[in-house]
Design an enzyme around this catalytic site. Structure first.
Site, PDB file in Angstrom:
ATOM      1  N   LYS A  28       6.105 -11.255  -2.707  1.00  0.00           N
ATOM      2  CA  LYS A  28       5.247 -12.135  -2.512  1.00  0.00           C
ATOM      3  C   LYS A  28       4.121 -12.399  -3.585  1.00  0.00           C
ATOM      4  CE  LYS A  28       2.490 -11.578   1.194  1.00  0.00           C
ATOM      5  NZ  LYS A  28       0.940 -11.314   1.069  1.00  0.00           N
ATOM      6  N   SER A  29       3.416 -11.076  -4.311  1.00  0.00           N
ATOM      7  CA  SER A  29       2.481 -10.872  -5.296  1.00  0.00           C
ATOM      8  C   SER A  29       3.019 -11.771  -6.296  1.00  0.00           C
ATOM      9  CB  SER A  29       2.027  -9.484  -5.493  1.00  0.00           C
ATOM     10  OG  SER A  29       1.715  -8.813  -4.515  1.00  0.00           O
ATOM     11  N   GLY A 101      -5.054 -14.406   1.433  1.00  0.00           N
ATOM     12  CA  GLY A 101      -6.073 -13.761   0.568  1.00  0.00           C
ATOM     13  C   GLY A 101      -5.837 -13.806  -0.889  1.00  0.00           C
ATOM     14  N   ARG A 129     -12.359 -13.449   6.212  1.00  0.00           N
ATOM     15  CA  ARG A 129     -12.531 -12.506   5.249  1.00  0.00           C
ATOM     16  C   ARG A 129     -13.650 -12.379   4.014  1.00  0.00           C
ATOM     17  NH1 ARG A 129      -6.218 -11.589   3.725  1.00  0.00           N
ATOM     18  NH2 ARG A 129      -7.080  -9.721   2.528  1.00  0.00           N
ATOM     19  N   SER A 174      -8.963  -3.498  -6.080  1.00  0.00           N
ATOM     20  CA  SER A 174      -8.316  -4.671  -5.548  1.00  0.00           C
ATOM     21  C   SER A 174      -7.640  -5.585  -6.727  1.00  0.00           C
ATOM     22  CB  SER A 174      -9.501  -5.579  -4.825  1.00  0.00           C
ATOM     23  OG  SER A 174      -8.963  -6.928  -4.613  1.00  0.00           O
ATOM     24  N   GLN A 176      -6.499  -8.141  -6.255  1.00  0.00           N
ATOM     25  CA  GLN A 176      -6.852  -9.698  -6.217  1.00  0.00           C
ATOM     26  C   GLN A 176      -8.127  -9.966  -6.927  1.00  0.00           C
ATOM     27  OE1 GLN A 176      -7.006 -10.435  -2.161  1.00  0.00           O
ATOM     28  NE2 GLN A 176      -4.884 -10.220  -1.670  1.00  0.00           N
ATOM     29  N   ASP A 327      -0.723  -2.093   1.654  1.00  0.00           N
ATOM     30  CA  ASP A 327      -0.110  -2.954   2.649  1.00  0.00           C
ATOM     31  C   ASP A 327       1.107  -2.264   3.618  1.00  0.00           C
ATOM     32  OD1 ASP A 327      -1.337  -5.134   1.636  1.00  0.00           O
ATOM     33  OD2 ASP A 327       0.235  -5.723   0.417  1.00  0.00           O
ATOM     34  N   LYS A 354      -7.883  -6.543   5.686  1.00  0.00           N
ATOM     35  CA  LYS A 354      -7.053  -7.357   5.195  1.00  0.00           C
ATOM     36  C   LYS A 354      -6.938  -8.588   6.096  1.00  0.00           C
ATOM     37  CE  LYS A 354      -5.735  -4.765   1.946  1.00  0.00           C
ATOM     38  NZ  LYS A 354      -5.824  -5.390   0.389  1.00  0.00           N
ATOM     39  N   ARG A 358      -6.780  -3.731   9.763  1.00  0.00           N
ATOM     40  CA  ARG A 358      -5.358  -2.881  10.209  1.00  0.00           C
ATOM     41  C   ARG A 358      -5.567  -1.664  10.980  1.00  0.00           C
ATOM     42  NH1 ARG A 358      -2.180  -5.549   5.072  1.00  0.00           N
ATOM     43  NH2 ARG A 358      -1.533  -7.231   6.233  1.00  0.00           N
TER      44      ARG A 358
HETATM   45  C1  S3P Z   1      -2.146  -8.425  -3.624  1.00  0.00           C
HETATM   46  C2  S3P Z   1      -3.147  -7.201  -3.461  1.00  0.00           C
HETATM   47  C3  S3P Z   1      -3.603  -6.706  -2.408  1.00  0.00           C
HETATM   48  C4  S3P Z   1      -2.616  -6.712  -1.224  1.00  0.00           C
HETATM   49  C5  S3P Z   1      -2.145  -7.996  -1.074  1.00  0.00           C
HETATM   50  C6  S3P Z   1      -1.475  -8.630  -2.180  1.00  0.00           C
HETATM   51  C7  S3P Z   1      -1.977  -9.212  -4.704  1.00  0.00           C
HETATM   52  O1  S3P Z   1      -4.767  -6.894  -1.797  1.00  0.00           O
HETATM   53  O2  S3P Z   1      -3.032  -6.005   0.172  1.00  0.00           O
HETATM   54  O3  S3P Z   1      -1.187  -7.966  -0.028  1.00  0.00           O
HETATM   55  O4  S3P Z   1      -0.808  -9.978  -4.722  1.00  0.00           O
HETATM   56  O5  S3P Z   1      -2.608  -9.079  -5.617  1.00  0.00           O
HETATM   57  P1  S3P Z   1      -6.078  -6.391  -2.427  1.00  0.00           P
HETATM   58  O6  S3P Z   1      -6.076  -6.877  -4.114  1.00  0.00           O
HETATM   59  O7  S3P Z   1      -7.198  -7.263  -1.817  1.00  0.00           O
HETATM   60  O8  S3P Z   1      -6.039  -4.907  -2.322  1.00  0.00           O
END
Ligand code: S3P
Length: 452
Positions: A28-29, A101, A129, A174, A176, A327, A354, A358
């Site tokens: 997914k990422s 997110g 969020r 993070s 993200q 995750d 999240k 969780r």
């Molecule tokens: C992700 C980063 C993680 C993870 C999310 C995917 C990403 O979140 O929990 O499912 O693809 O960068 P955080 O960056 O908020 O920890």
């Protein structure tokens, strides 16, 4: 299974052993990042193995709204005609990122250094969020954000007309946040620097380098110092998306707790910033082996083989490993419930923000299913009762959280009484083939309305 619409209650029951091969979908990422960087390149990027989960489909739709051409050729095969760094057009309508997110935060970063405005929203989970973690650093580039109280969506971002490069230390571990800053830095002149105390998944850095950006990572006393030179011309790429270790976690963990199981999960990326769960399971005594270990596209890859493991023991999970398995704590807690003794998980405050809280979602459901769980702001302890120790006989609330739904369905495959989740719909955000894949291994999953 649909990510939106009416709830889809589903029940998991104990049945025969799980056996066979589990072909899990793309990461997914990496899928989100392929579409976003493809949209920032000049020319055509071809992606194969893209995860066609709702989260990623929402990002594809958003890239179209910002002016990129995005098309699907065949299953998992997508083409993106990028508009170049700084080439985003102003969307005509609200950008709905659904449950994601990652989608919303990365896209906010990408548009924040282009002089356009965009309004973002999402489902009830995403609207609850925190977004300030991203809009705070984006303000340093010169972008502005107006949202609901507490920095919640819907939110309008106006990108900086004359962006400044930024030096930013992430206040929470993070990927993200790190990625949003790096993507904003793409259209700022000079060097944007992100410093992270703890290593988080590094897919953005790897992919930016792959697209031809100048990016370096140095390990210093402060942590990882990532330096990106702004305003590159990104060159379109051919991307093969590896399979998602976070999705692999479900058939792997289910096999460990269901008597007699033996499951092979091929081609799983073992990037050290993502593989913490597998290491933890092995420390607990899981019969989990890496077969055919190899390198693909610069990443370690292996076929995972998981067999029923009745002798697993609870452990203290090293807190410094948290980011590499963030995750995976929900499904780890299910394995922990089926292991002997306490599993202690510390340094996991991020789990509370999240798709759901969780720690709370798992603790409530596991307690109802007969397992003692203690929890605090950034820690929890699951007191495992050994194989078959989960009583079950409960319906749990999944709070629009795909991983909570999949975790409790896996729990129900090994518990004495069935486990029902109130809504399996959100599973489609990340693992749309979860239900047929698990059934194919022998799992007894029934939609409640079908089972009567
Ligand atoms: C992700 C980063 C993680 C993870 C999310 C995917 C990403 O979140 O929990 O499912 O693809 O960068 P955080 O960056 O908020 O920890």
């Amino acid at each position: 299974m649909s990510a939106h619409g009416d709830p889809v209650p589903m029940t998991a029951r104990k049945g025969a052993a799980l056996t066979g091969v589990a072909d899990v979908p793309g990461d997914k990422s990496i899928s989100h990042r392929s579409l976003i960087l493809g949209a920032m390149a000049v020319g055509e990027t071809v992606i194969t193995g893209l995860l066609e989960g709702q989260d990623v489909l929402d990002t594809a739709k958003a890239m179209r709204a910002f002016g990129a051409e995005v098309s699907r050729d065949a299953e998992g095969v997508w083409h993106v005609h990028g508009v170049g760094v700084g080439g985003f057009a102003e969307p005509e309508d609200v950008i709905d990122c659904g449950n994601s997110g990652t989608g919303v935060r990365l896209i906010m970063g990408t548009m924040a250094t282009t002089p356009i405005s965009a309004t973002f929203t999402g489902d009830a989970s995403l609207r609850s969020r925190p977004m300030a973690r991203v809009t705070d650093p984006l303000a340093l580039f010169g972008a502005s954000a107006v949202g609901r109280r507490g920095g919640r969506l819907p939110m309008t971002i106006t990108g900086a007309a004359a962006p400044l490069p930024v030096r930013y230390t992430t206040p929470v571990p993070s990927a993200q946040v790190k990625s949003a800053v790096l993507l904003a830095g793409l259209n700022a002149p000079g060097q944007t620097v992100v410093i992270e105390a703890e290593a988080t998944r590094d897919h953005t850095e790897r992919m930016l380098a792959g697209f031809g950006a100048e990016i370096t990572t140095e390990i210093t006393q402060e942590g990882r110092v990532i330096t990106l030179t702004g305003q590159p011309e990104l060159k379109p790429q051919t991307i093969v998306v590896p399979r998602d270790p976070s999705s692999a976690a479900f058939p792997v963990c289910a096999a460990l707790i269901v008597e007699g199981s033996d499951v092979l999960v091929p081609n799983i990326g073992l990037n050290p910033t993502r593989a913490g769960l597998f290491e933890t399971l092995r420390e607990m005594g899981a019969d989990l082996t890496y077969e055919n270990l190899r390198e693909e596209g610069g990443e370690p890859v292996a076929d995972l083989r998981a067999r029923y493991s009745p002798d697993m023991k609870g452990i203290e999970v090293p807190p410094e490993r948290a980011a590499s398995m963030i995750d995976e704590y929900p499904i780890l807690s299910v394995v922990a419930a089926n292991a002997e003794g306490p599993t202690v998980m510390r340094g996991v405050k991020e789990l509370r923000v999240k798709e759901s809280d969780r720690i709370d979602a798992m603790a409530v459901g596991l307690r109802a299913a007969g397992i003692e769980v203690e929890d605090g702001p950034d820690w929890w302890i699951v007191h495992g009762k050994g194989p078959g120790g989960v009583e079950g006989g409960v319906t749990v609330a999944t709070h629009l959280d795909h991983r909570i739904a999949m975790s409790f369905l896996c729990a129900g495959l090994a518990s004495r009484q069935p486990v029902t989740v109130d809504d399996a719909g959100p599973i489609a955000t990340s693992f749309p083939v979860f239900e047929p894949l698990m059934r194919g291994l022998g799992a007894r999953l029934d939609r409640v309305n079908q089972a009567g």
